[in-house]
Design an enzyme around this catalytic site. Structure first.
Site, PDB file in Angstrom:
ATOM      1  N   CYS A   3      12.461  -5.907  -6.429  1.00  0.00           N
ATOM      2  CA  CYS A   3      11.067  -6.069  -6.018  1.00  0.00           C
ATOM      3  C   CYS A   3      10.243  -4.775  -6.082  1.00  0.00           C
ATOM      4  CB  CYS A   3      11.008  -6.637  -4.609  1.00  0.00           C
ATOM      5  SG  CYS A   3      11.646  -8.324  -4.498  1.00  0.00           S
ATOM      6  N   HIS A  82      16.099   6.133  -3.784  1.00  0.00           N
ATOM      7  CA  HIS A  82      17.188   5.202  -4.085  1.00  0.00           C
ATOM      8  C   HIS A  82      18.344   5.492  -3.134  1.00  0.00           C
ATOM      9  CE1 HIS A  82      20.025   2.697  -6.148  1.00  0.00           C
ATOM     10  NE2 HIS A  82      19.220   2.469  -7.177  1.00  0.00           N
ATOM     11  N   HIS A 161      -6.366   2.732   2.585  1.00  0.00           N
ATOM     12  CA  HIS A 161      -5.863   1.379   2.352  1.00  0.00           C
ATOM     13  C   HIS A 161      -4.352   1.395   2.143  1.00  0.00           C
ATOM     14  CE1 HIS A 161     -10.095   0.393   1.802  1.00  0.00           C
ATOM     15  NE2 HIS A 161     -10.156   1.346   0.896  1.00  0.00           N
ATOM     16  N   HIS A 165       4.646  -4.039   0.267  1.00  0.00           N
ATOM     17  CA  HIS A 165       5.324  -5.119  -0.455  1.00  0.00           C
ATOM     18  C   HIS A 165       5.443  -6.365   0.415  1.00  0.00           C
ATOM     19  CE1 HIS A 165       8.203  -7.484  -2.594  1.00  0.00           C
ATOM     20  NE2 HIS A 165       9.148  -7.295  -1.681  1.00  0.00           N
ATOM     21  N   ASN A 198       6.030 -14.433  -2.024  1.00  0.00           N
ATOM     22  CA  ASN A 198       6.628 -13.166  -2.450  1.00  0.00           C
ATOM     23  C   ASN A 198       6.749 -13.179  -3.969  1.00  0.00           C
ATOM     24  OD1 ASN A 198       8.146 -10.919  -3.001  1.00  0.00           O
ATOM     25  ND2 ASN A 198       9.871 -11.469  -1.701  1.00  0.00           N
TER      26      ASN A 198
END
Length: 270
Positions: A3, A82, A161, A165, A198
């Site tokens: 995602c 990561h 702003h 996700h 989503n």
């Protein structure tokens, strides 16, 4: 890449544009649910069948000097985190086969904790580049004095702003709470989740489209996109608006924007 792939792709395009002058890069972010459907019976793997929706966005980037006059945004910062070296993070969103041979995506109960840790690592790297010195000092001082509660910087002093996700209500709530943002700061994410579901890596662009359609993004404003995804990854992109945007410019929200925001009741309210 999961995602958060949209911002990974922006990072790749940025690197390509550094070495190829006078060029354009087209980034496509989408979710295709049919290819990852799960036909088995394991509950933790069935959940993914209900979470995702089809969606897609195209983003055009340029390093041509003349395009600056007609570009909407300038990419200021991009940081990728990561957490794959940590077993819990790596296995929190994992594609595998079940005992009967059906392949699907398993979602761990630890995913919110994993996401919080990834976000913490990402903002630690991002903070020095975007936060005013006063906020950096307060954060650093809380580390030096080893206070029980580490100071969370006020990121509203760095950004106008936020595009979080839209991985689910719990994800938006967790990020909003972690960053001490108001409910209004998460509005674009919640409304995107409500209307489109989503849509994976493209969700942060639907959210930016919402803000544009509402006429909220002004020239000089800074937008923080936060992408979360398997790996586990947390990626941040910071954009500066460099043009006067027309809220009447047609986008995915144009036909329904007058109906939003809507009140979304909590589960406890039902």
């Amino acid at each position: 890449m999961g995602c958060s792939a949209g911002l990974v792709a922006i990072s790749l395009a940025k690197d390509l544009l550094k070495v190829h002058g006078n060029s354009l890069a087209l980034v496509l972010s989408m979710e295709a649910v049919t290819s990852s459907g799960y036909d088995g019976k394991v509950k933790s793997m069935l959940l993914a069948n209900t979470l995702f929706r089809m969606g897609g966005v195209a983003v055009l980037l340029s390093n041509k000097k003349n395009d600056k006059l007609k570009s909407k945004y300038k990419l200021q910062n991009l940081f990728r985190t990561h957490m794959g070296s940590d077993d819990e993070s790596y296995q929190s969103v994992f594609q595998k086969g079940d005992d009967t041979g059906y392949v699907g995506v398993s979602l761990s109960r630890s995913i919110l904790r994993v996401a919080a840790n990834a976000l913490k690592t990402n903002i630690t790297e991002l903070g020095p580049y975007v936060l005013p010195f006063s906020e950096q000092f307060l954060y650093g001082w809380s580390l030096i004095t080893r206070k029980k509660e580490i100071y969370i910087p006020n990121f509203k002093k760095a950004f106008e702003h936020f595009c979080i996700h839209a991985g689910g209500k719990a994800v938006i709530d967790a990020v909003q709470e972690r960053l001490r943002l108001s409910r209004e700061d998460g509005e674009a994410s919640r409304m995107t989740l409500h209307r489109f579901g989503n849509t994976s890596s493209s969700s942060v662009w639907y959210e930016l489209g919402y803000l544009e359609a509402k006429g909220r993004v002004k020239k000089g404003d800074r937008v923080w996109q936060i992408g979360l995804g398997s790996g586990f990854k947390c990626n941040s992109a910071v954009w500066e608006c460099i043009s006067e945007l027309d809220p009447n410019m047609r986008n995915a929200w144009s036909d329904k924007i007058h109906l939003y925001p809507i009140q979304i009741p909590d589960v406890a309210d039902h």
